[in-house]
Design an enzyme around this catalytic site. Structure first.
Site, PDB file in Angstrom:
ATOM      1  N   GLU A   1       0.814  -1.211   0.000  1.00 23.74           N
ATOM      2  CA  GLU A   1       0.000   0.000   0.000  1.00 23.74           C
ATOM      3  C   GLU A   1       0.850   1.265   0.000  1.00 23.74           C
ATOM      4  O   GLU A   1       0.527   2.257  -0.674  1.00 23.74           O
ATOM      5  CB  GLU A   1      -0.932   0.001   1.218  1.00 23.74           C
TER       6      GLU A   1
ATOM      7  N   GLY B   1       1.253   7.367  -1.216  1.00 25.66           N
ATOM      8  CA  GLY B   1       1.443   7.677   0.199  1.00 25.66           C
ATOM      9  C   GLY B   1       0.343   7.163   1.096  1.00 25.66           C
ATOM     10  O   GLY B   1       0.100   5.960   1.185  1.00 25.66           O
TER      11      GLY B   1
ATOM     12  N   GLU C   1      13.803  13.757  -5.277  1.00 22.23           N
ATOM     13  CA  GLU C   1      14.611  12.559  -5.085  1.00 22.23           C
ATOM     14  C   GLU C   1      16.090  12.904  -5.338  1.00 22.23           C
ATOM     15  O   GLU C   1      16.423  13.927  -5.954  1.00 22.23           O
ATOM     16  CB  GLU C   1      14.180  11.467  -6.072  1.00 22.23           C
TER      17      GLU C   1
ATOM     18  N   LYS D   1       4.080   3.811 -10.089  1.00 23.57           N
ATOM     19  CA  LYS D   1       2.819   3.689  -9.351  1.00 23.57           C
ATOM     20  C   LYS D   1       1.664   3.342 -10.295  1.00 23.57           C
ATOM     21  O   LYS D   1       0.822   2.494  -9.980  1.00 23.57           O
ATOM     22  CB  LYS D   1       2.523   4.990  -8.614  1.00 23.57           C
TER      23      LYS D   1
ATOM     24  N   GLY E   1       5.808  11.511   2.634  1.00 21.60           N
ATOM     25  CA  GLY E   1       6.094  12.018   3.966  1.00 21.60           C
ATOM     26  C   GLY E   1       6.087  10.923   5.006  1.00 21.60           C
ATOM     27  O   GLY E   1       5.552   9.830   4.801  1.00 21.60           O
TER      28      GLY E   1
END
Length: 428
Positions: free
Chosen positions: A131, A136, A192, A207, A304
């Site tokens: 997940e 996120g 990144e 993703k 985050g």
């Protein structure tokens, strides 16, 4: 209450430290919700001495993540190392072979090796959950594999990279150039180590490939995702799109068509009044369309410490509760090989052209478009102090190959200054 479930965590960066904080701070709450206690028994990272804001003194330390993954006292291996190969993949494979459940936030590893890892995990009878690898804190994997399992999915789309959305939002709100907004994002630590993973669309493409596999029952095919980053989007495009009632987003779209599976992660125009158009800052949004549910919109923080650690712990809790489902929503051996679409579905397009300010220039452009079967819906010319005339064109729905052919012929008109900009307008 049944016996404790024991975690081994590899990778103690931002997300790893966040997971430790949740386990340490919510022990009783987790036990009540899962019916068993969740404890960390061992950890692994590059440095033992780094201050991570959490106490690690009660945990065993392994320098090698593979050794951590195969410890007898570890039930769930939490892989937060990152990277599509190397230690992350080696440790994940070792954990599965040793009969350990795996929870990972590693989108790159799964985008490149997801099919093989899923088959190995399911053959070993262990869970492989991810997940945290997508969007996120948004529980989109769970939504697709569980909540929407009764739907035939027609389209998945969304903004899946908060850094790109932050840059585009700052260009729009503050009138910054791309370079200025990029530098600001870099200064805030949003990029990144390799910025191209963000602004080049690679991170978001990983993703999208994972969501596409779940939605359409196909093997993960990251190599089939058409990638185009945001580096060519200018402040002029931001402003002109706004004049036309649109916002520019790095938008991922996956849909099954009669031509095959279409997967693209590209800058697109979306209506400013739509949920996607109103998305600002580093927030992510995923839109899912199914035959029974019609359309749902999931919005939340895409990265985050807290949001991503929350997603990791959601997977850990499901394992603790005994939930076992196939990695991509159906047995990996039944996933069909991906058949990439041989052409994108037709769409309207935004074109920005700088034309030489002389009679007949616009007519020549219109002729090239018409010869390629492209009709003009709207057109706008802006005041200009110099010798070049900025022109915006919104086409009627057309096939991308037709547009590409027209753009290739444009230089032959002799009226074009610089390269034209073409962006898809997505129906949302």
């Amino acid at each position: 209450m049944t016996e404790t479930i024991r975690l081994g965590i590899a990778g103690l960066g931002t997300v790893g430290a966040g997971v430790v904080k949740i386990v340490q701070g919510h022990g009783d709450l987790l036990a009540r919700r899962c019916g068993r206690r969740i404890e960390i028994v061992a950890v692994s990272a590059r440095s033992r001495d780094k201050d991570r804001g959490v106490s690690l003194k009660s945990y065993a330390w392994e320098d090698d993540p593979v050794a951590l993954a195969t410890r007898e006292d570890v039930d769930v291996f939490v892989e937060l190392v990152g990277g599509d190969d190397g230690p992350a993949k080696d440790a994940t494979e070792a954990a599965i072979a040793a009969g350990k459940h795996v929870v990972t936030a590693n989108k790159a590893m799964l985008a490149h090796h997801g099919q093989a890892l899923a088959e190995a995990a399911e053959a070993a009878g262990v869970a492989l959950r991810f997940e945290a690898a997508v969007a996120g804190g948004i529980p989109v994997v769970k939504a697709l594999t569980e909540g929407l399992a009764g739907n035939r999915i027609s389209r998945v789309m969304g903004v899946m990279n908060g850094t790109c959305n932050y840059i585009l939002t700052r260009m729009d709100d503050a009138g910054l150039s791309y370079d200025e907004a990029f530098a600001e994002a870099d200064g805030l630590g949003y990029l990144e180590a390799d910025p191209e993973l963000d602004v080049g669309g690679i991170d978001a493409g990983h993703k999208l490939a994972l969501l596409s596999s779940i939605a359409f029952g196909t093997q993960v095919a990251f190599g089939d995702v058409r990638l185009e980053g945001i580096g060519k989007v200018s402040i002029d495009d931001i402003r002109r799109a706004g004049d036309l009632g649109y916002k520019i987003k790095l938008l991922g779209v996956a849909q099954m068509t009669g031509r095959g599976l279409e997967q693209r992660m590209t800058p697109c125009l979306v209506p400013a009044a739509s949920p996607l158009g109103q998305l600002v800052g580093g927030t992510n949004m995923v839109v899912i369309e199914g035959d029974a549910v019609e359309q749902i919109v999931l919005r939340g923080p895409g990265a985050g410490e807290g949001p991503t650690a929350s997603a990791v712990m959601g997977d850990v809790c499901d394992i603790a509760r005994g939930l076992r489902i196939p990695v991509f929503g159906q047995p990996a051996t039944t996933l069909a090989p991906s058949q990439p679409a041989n052409a994108e579905s037709p769409a309207c397009f935004y074109l920005r052209l700088d034309l030489t300010d002389k009679p007949g220039a616009l007519a020549k452009v219109a002729t090239v478009l018409g010869e390629n079967g492209i009709s003009i819906d709207r057109m706008r010319q802006y005041d200009h102090p110099g010798s070049n005339a900025p022109v915006l064109i919104v086409t009627h729905r057309t096939a991308r190959p037709n547009l590409d052919a027209a753009l290739a012929q444009m230089p032959e008109t002799g009226v074009l200054e610089g390269a034209p900009v073409a962006l898809r307008i997505e129906d949302v």
